[in-house]
Structure formats: C-alpha cells, structure tokens
Design a protein around this motif. Structure first.
Motif, short mmCIF file in Angstrom:
data_model
loop_
_atom_site.label_atom_id
_atom_site.label_comp_id
_atom_site.label_asym_id
_atom_site.label_seq_id
_atom_site.Cartn_x
_atom_site.Cartn_y
_atom_site.Cartn_z
N LEU A 61 -0.49 -0.68 -18.32
CA LEU A 61 0.90 -1.12 -18.32
C LEU A 61 1.86 -0.07 -17.74
N ASP A 62 1.65 1.21 -18.07
CA ASP A 62 2.51 2.27 -17.54
C ASP A 62 2.39 2.36 -16.02
N GLN A 63 1.16 2.31 -15.51
CA GLN A 63 0.96 2.33 -14.06
C GLN A 63 1.59 1.11 -13.41
N ASP A 64 1.44 -0.03 -14.06
CA ASP A 64 2.00 -1.27 -13.53
C ASP A 64 3.51 -1.17 -13.39
N GLN A 65 4.17 -0.67 -14.42
CA GLN A 65 5.62 -0.52 -14.37
C GLN A 65 6.02 0.50 -13.29
N HIS A 66 5.26 1.58 -13.16
CA HIS A 66 5.56 2.59 -12.15
C HIS A 66 5.44 2.00 -10.74
N VAL A 67 4.36 1.28 -10.48
CA VAL A 67 4.16 0.69 -9.15
C VAL A 67 5.24 -0.34 -8.85
N LYS A 68 5.60 -1.14 -9.82
CA LYS A 68 6.67 -2.14 -9.59
C LYS A 68 8.00 -1.44 -9.32
N GLN A 69 8.23 -0.30 -9.96
CA GLN A 69 9.44 0.49 -9.69
C GLN A 69 9.40 1.05 -8.26
N GLN A 70 8.23 1.51 -7.83
CA GLN A 70 8.08 2.03 -6.46
C GLN A 70 8.34 0.92 -5.44
N MET A 71 7.85 -0.28 -5.73
CA MET A 71 8.09 -1.42 -4.84
C MET A 71 9.58 -1.72 -4.78
N LYS A 72 10.24 -1.67 -5.92
CA LYS A 72 11.69 -1.93 -5.97
C LYS A 72 12.44 -0.88 -5.15
N GLN A 73 12.06 0.38 -5.27
CA GLN A 73 12.71 1.44 -4.49
C GLN A 73 12.52 1.22 -2.99
N MET A 92 0.84 -1.21 0.00
CA MET A 92 0.00 0.00 0.00
C MET A 92 0.87 1.26 0.00
N VAL A 93 1.97 1.21 0.73
CA VAL A 93 2.88 2.36 0.78
C VAL A 93 3.48 2.59 -0.61
N ALA A 94 3.77 1.51 -1.33
CA ALA A 94 4.33 1.64 -2.68
C ALA A 94 3.26 2.05 -3.70
N PHE A 95 2.04 1.57 -3.55
CA PHE A 95 0.98 1.84 -4.51
C PHE A 95 0.49 3.29 -4.45
N TYR A 96 0.38 3.84 -3.27
CA TYR A 96 -0.31 5.11 -3.07
C TYR A 96 0.65 6.22 -2.69
N GLY A 97 0.97 7.06 -3.65
CA GLY A 97 1.90 8.17 -3.42
C GLY A 97 1.44 9.14 -2.36
N GLU A 98 0.11 9.31 -2.21
CA GLU A 98 -0.40 10.25 -1.20
C GLU A 98 -0.04 9.82 0.23
N LEU A 99 0.25 8.54 0.42
CA LEU A 99 0.65 8.08 1.75
C LEU A 99 2.06 8.56 2.10
N LEU A 100 2.81 8.98 1.08
CA LEU A 100 4.16 9.47 1.30
C LEU A 100 4.20 10.99 1.47
N GLN A 101 3.04 11.62 1.43
CA GLN A 101 2.95 13.07 1.60
C GLN A 101 1.82 13.43 2.56
N PRO A 102 1.87 12.92 3.78
CA PRO A 102 0.79 13.19 4.72
C PRO A 102 0.82 14.63 5.22
N SER A 103 -0.33 15.10 5.67
CA SER A 103 -0.42 16.46 6.21
C SER A 103 0.12 16.54 7.63
N GLU A 104 0.31 15.41 8.27
CA GLU A 104 0.87 15.32 9.63
C GLU A 104 1.90 14.19 9.66
N SER A 105 2.67 14.14 10.72
CA SER A 105 3.63 13.04 10.88
C SER A 105 2.88 11.72 11.02
N VAL A 106 3.41 10.69 10.36
CA VAL A 106 2.75 9.39 10.34
C VAL A 106 3.79 8.30 10.59
N GLU A 107 3.35 7.28 11.31
CA GLU A 107 4.15 6.06 11.46
C GLU A 107 3.35 4.91 10.88
#
Length: 171
Positions: free
Chosen positions: A51-63, A11-26
């Motif tokens: 396919l483009d989204q799929d490759q992007h998400v797999k890249q995010q998972m790799k990172q 979920m952290v890799a799939f959803y970019g908004e989880l990486l930009q929260p309005s408050e501190s998150v754990e």
C-alpha cells in the motif's frame, strides 16, 4: 547527444532510477500512455504490491501529469497532437532528461498479439529506429518470439542500455 528510448509514461513514474541516468536521456512517450496515467492514478485498484508503494507511485504519476499540464508543456503537447506521428518539442524533466511526446497512431498492425499502447510503442520504435524500454517481460517475450524488427531493453538493464556500444543514437 542524449540516448533515446521509447517508453510508456507510467514507467517513468514507477522507476526512480530512470530519473537519475548516468548520461543524458530522451524519453519518447506515446501520448496515449500519458492518458493512461490519469486512469492509473485515479483507480482504487492497487497497482503495487504494498500500500505504501502504491500510494508513492500514484503520487509520482500525479506529479508527472501535473508537470505535463503546465501551460508551456501542455502547449508543446497540444501542438504535436495536431498531426499523426508529430513529436512535441523537448520538455525538460531534470538536468539530464528530456521528454518528447509523440502522437503515435495505432494502426492495428499487430492485431490481437499486442494491445494498442504496445502497438504504438512498436510502431514508434520501428519508425524512429529507437529501442523500447519496458518492464513488461511478456511484452519483451512476444517481441522476440515474433521476430519484430525493434530493439527492446528491460528496465533492469537500463544502465547497460545506455552504454555507447549497443546502438547508434539518432538525432
């Protein structure tokens, strides 16, 4: 004090908004869901609808997996894996995000109603009294129908979930 959520690593890799929260998150992540990242990023199956989204998400998972494999982070995780239910020390994942890996144990408490990772999410949420954050509608529905004693939020309600008046964060 940061808001805490039990979440799958994917979920952290799939959803970019989880990486930009309005408050501190754990984010507290069961270790087995990190292992699932390796499977998901190496599969030839298409995870996303295009396919483009799929490759992007797999890249995010790799990172994410590459970052968690860095020596200091790996050492923190390996230390937690020595004892059932142990948590790693905090792993920073940006200015306002920390990740904590938990060595959750699937005790088959929910039988066939939930898969092993779902069971670990539920048991971790119950044990730590922290809400689950997920995009799995069926999972949320089964939690509600089963009357399970956990709080759960859909990822679409992420900003709503971090508002002050919904739950008391735990230290």
């Amino acid at each position: 004090m940061s808001r805490q959520f039990i979440i799958e690593a994917a979920m952290v890799a799939f959803y970019g908004e989880l990486l930009q929260p309005s408050e501190s998150v754990e984010y507290i992540i069961p270790y087995t869901s990190i292992l699932e990242l390796y499977e998901l990023q190496s599969t030839s199956d298409i995870i996303m609808s295009n396919l483009d989204q799929d490759q992007h998400v797999k890249q995010q998972m790799k990172q994410l997996t590459t970052y968690l494999e860095e020596p200091l982070n790996r050492k923190k995780i390996e230390r937690a894996l020595q004892i059932p239910w142990a948590k790693s020390t905090s792993i920073p994942l940006g200015d306002s995000i920390i990740v904590t890996v938990i060595n959750a144990v699937d005790t088959e408490a929910y039988g066939e109603d939930f898969d092993p990772i779902e069971t670990e999410l539920l048991l971790t949420a119950q044990r730590l009294q922290i809400p689950i954050l997920t995009d799995q509608f069926e999972f949320i529905q089964r939690i509600i129908e089963g009357g399970l004693p956990v709080q759960v939020f859909d990822i679409e309600d992420f900003q709503f979930a971090i508002e002050d008046n919904f739950f008391t964060p735990h230290p």
